[in-house]
Write a protein that holds these residues in place. Structure first.
Motif, short mmCIF file in Angstrom:
data_model
loop_
_atom_site.label_atom_id
_atom_site.label_comp_id
_atom_site.label_asym_id
_atom_site.label_seq_id
_atom_site.Cartn_x
_atom_site.Cartn_y
_atom_site.Cartn_z
N ASN A 6 23.25 61.49 50.27
CA ASN A 6 24.37 60.74 49.71
C ASN A 6 24.98 61.43 48.50
OD1 ASN A 6 24.48 58.67 51.62
ND2 ASN A 6 22.80 57.59 50.63
N HIS A 7 24.15 62.12 47.73
CA HIS A 7 24.66 62.84 46.56
C HIS A 7 25.59 63.99 46.98
CE1 HIS A 7 24.93 64.21 42.47
NE2 HIS A 7 24.52 65.41 42.84
N LYS A 9 27.11 64.31 49.85
CA LYS A 9 28.29 63.72 50.49
C LYS A 9 29.30 63.28 49.42
CE LYS A 9 29.66 60.41 54.05
NZ LYS A 9 29.18 59.39 55.01
N SER A 10 28.83 62.69 48.34
CA SER A 10 29.74 62.27 47.26
C SER A 10 30.41 63.48 46.61
CB SER A 10 29.01 61.42 46.22
OG SER A 10 28.15 62.20 45.42
N LEU A 11 29.71 64.61 46.52
CA LEU A 11 30.31 65.83 45.97
C LEU A 11 31.37 66.39 46.92
CD1 LEU A 11 27.14 67.58 44.48
CD2 LEU A 11 28.87 66.22 43.27
N GLU A 12 31.12 66.32 48.22
CA GLU A 12 32.12 66.76 49.20
C GLU A 12 33.38 65.90 49.09
OE1 GLU A 12 32.10 69.30 51.44
OE2 GLU A 12 29.99 69.88 51.59
N TYR A 13 33.21 64.59 48.97
CA TYR A 13 34.36 63.70 48.79
C TYR A 13 35.10 64.02 47.49
CZ TYR A 13 33.80 60.28 52.57
OH TYR A 13 33.77 59.66 53.79
N LYS A 14 34.35 64.31 46.44
CA LYS A 14 34.96 64.65 45.15
C LYS A 14 35.84 65.90 45.28
CE LYS A 14 33.57 64.81 40.31
NZ LYS A 14 32.42 64.78 39.38
N HIS A 17 39.05 64.74 47.29
CA HIS A 17 39.90 63.66 46.78
C HIS A 17 40.29 63.79 45.31
CE1 HIS A 17 38.25 61.32 50.36
NE2 HIS A 17 39.51 61.57 50.61
N SER A 18 39.75 64.73 44.58
CA SER A 18 40.08 64.84 43.16
C SER A 18 41.48 65.41 42.96
CB SER A 18 39.07 65.74 42.43
OG SER A 18 37.81 65.11 42.39
N THR A 64 37.87 61.36 55.94
CA THR A 64 36.63 60.71 56.31
C THR A 64 35.64 61.80 56.71
OG1 THR A 64 37.31 60.45 58.61
CG2 THR A 64 37.76 58.60 57.13
#
Length: 121
Positions: A6-7, A9-14, A17-18, A64
């Motif tokens: 999950n960590h 994955k959150s970095l990939e989203y960051k 999306h940043s 996504t």
């Protein structure tokens, strides 16, 4: 103990999306100095070229990440694989791409050192 899947994955989203114009410090926070990428069309891109893309990408594009998996290669090296699909502001989604990223633990922060994407046809 950190939930590495999950960590990461959150970095990939960051990364996706940043708004790097407003928050340019995120680039050095997430991208290794030796980062490189093989893009969906097979082109090898340098860190500088990827930063240029991050700065000019459509800030309204949403992504996504499906079928997200991680594999610990060493205690400080993780491989992430997933399918990414983008959704434009007009509501149309792309066919997407299969992606892989290699993340390295540098001090206490994870940084991406390599990324590869293969377009789904």
């Amino acid at each position: 103990m950190i939930d590495i899947k999950n960590h990461i994955k959150s970095l990939e989203y960051k990364l996706l999306h940043s708004d790097f114009d407003k928050n340019p410090e995120i680039i050095d926070e997430l991208l290794s100095q030796s980062f490189e990428e093989i893009g969906v069309f097979g082109k090898i891109s340098s860190r500088k070229e990827v930063i240029f893309w991050l700065l000019k990408k459509d800030k309204d594009m949403k992504w996504t990440l499906n079928d997200f998996k991680t594999r610990e290669l060493t205690p400080d090296l993780v491989l992430a694989t997933y399918q990414a699909t983008s959704l434009g502001i007009n509501g149309v989604s792309t066919k997407g791409s299969i992606r892989s990223s290699v993340w390295r633990l540098c001090s206490s922060h994870w940084k991406i050192i390599f990324h590869q994407a293969t377009q789904i046809t």
